[in-house]
Design a protein around this motif. Structure first.
Motif, PDB file in Angstrom:
ATOM      1  N   LYS A 256      32.882  39.906  33.181  1.00 21.48           N
ATOM      2  CA  LYS A 256      32.741  38.533  33.666  1.00 21.48           C
ATOM      3  C   LYS A 256      33.399  38.337  35.031  1.00 21.48           C
TER       4      LYS A 256
ATOM      5  N   ALA B 176      33.612  39.379  39.210  1.00 27.39           N
ATOM      6  CA  ALA B 176      32.774  39.824  40.323  1.00 27.39           C
ATOM      7  C   ALA B 176      32.914  41.341  40.499  1.00 27.39           C
ATOM      8  N   PRO B 177      31.830  42.007  40.875  1.00 30.77           N
ATOM      9  CA  PRO B 177      31.857  43.485  40.977  1.00 30.77           C
ATOM     10  C   PRO B 177      32.978  44.042  41.849  1.00 30.77           C
ATOM     11  N   GLU B 178      33.336  43.357  42.904  1.00 31.68           N
ATOM     12  CA  GLU B 178      34.382  43.884  43.780  1.00 31.68           C
ATOM     13  C   GLU B 178      35.776  43.826  43.145  1.00 31.68           C
ATOM     14  N   TYR B 179      35.930  43.039  42.089  1.00 32.25           N
ATOM     15  CA  TYR B 179      37.230  42.920  41.413  1.00 32.25           C
ATOM     16  C   TYR B 179      37.229  43.589  40.040  1.00 32.25           C
ATOM     17  N   ARG B 180      36.146  44.253  39.695  1.00 31.99           N
ATOM     18  CA  ARG B 180      36.008  44.823  38.352  1.00 31.99           C
ATOM     19  C   ARG B 180      37.050  45.904  38.069  1.00 31.99           C
TER      20      ARG B 180
END
Length: 80
Positions: A28, A30-34
């Motif tokens: 859930k 954002a991809p940059e914070y995964r």
């Protein structure tokens, strides 16, 4: 005086109980914070495991922090 006690009792019943922080769900985020979310979730899982161990061992509140720190250090040493 009875009114004050009644109002205080209603106020206590109306408040929601305090809850612990929910586990981070990397899907859930954002991809940059995964990647950071996955690391945070892993840390939360380790903390919960140590807290459960403390509960099972019936560690006194005054000794709980030391127990948790020692448990987390031991888990970190096992991973390396």
């Amino acid at each position: 005086m009875k009114q004050v006690i009644f109002i205080a009792a209603i106020a206590l019943l109306a408040t929601a109980p305090a809850r612990s922080q929910a586990l981070v769900d990397p899907s859930k985020v954002a991809p940059e914070y995964r990647e950071a979310a996955e690391k945070r979730r892993a840390e939360q899982v380790r903390q919960r495991e140590c807290a459960q161990k403390a509960d099972l061992a019936k560690v006194l509140p005054r000794d709980r922090t030391d127990f948790l720190n020692h448990c987390l250090d031991a888990m970190a040493a096992k991973q390396q």
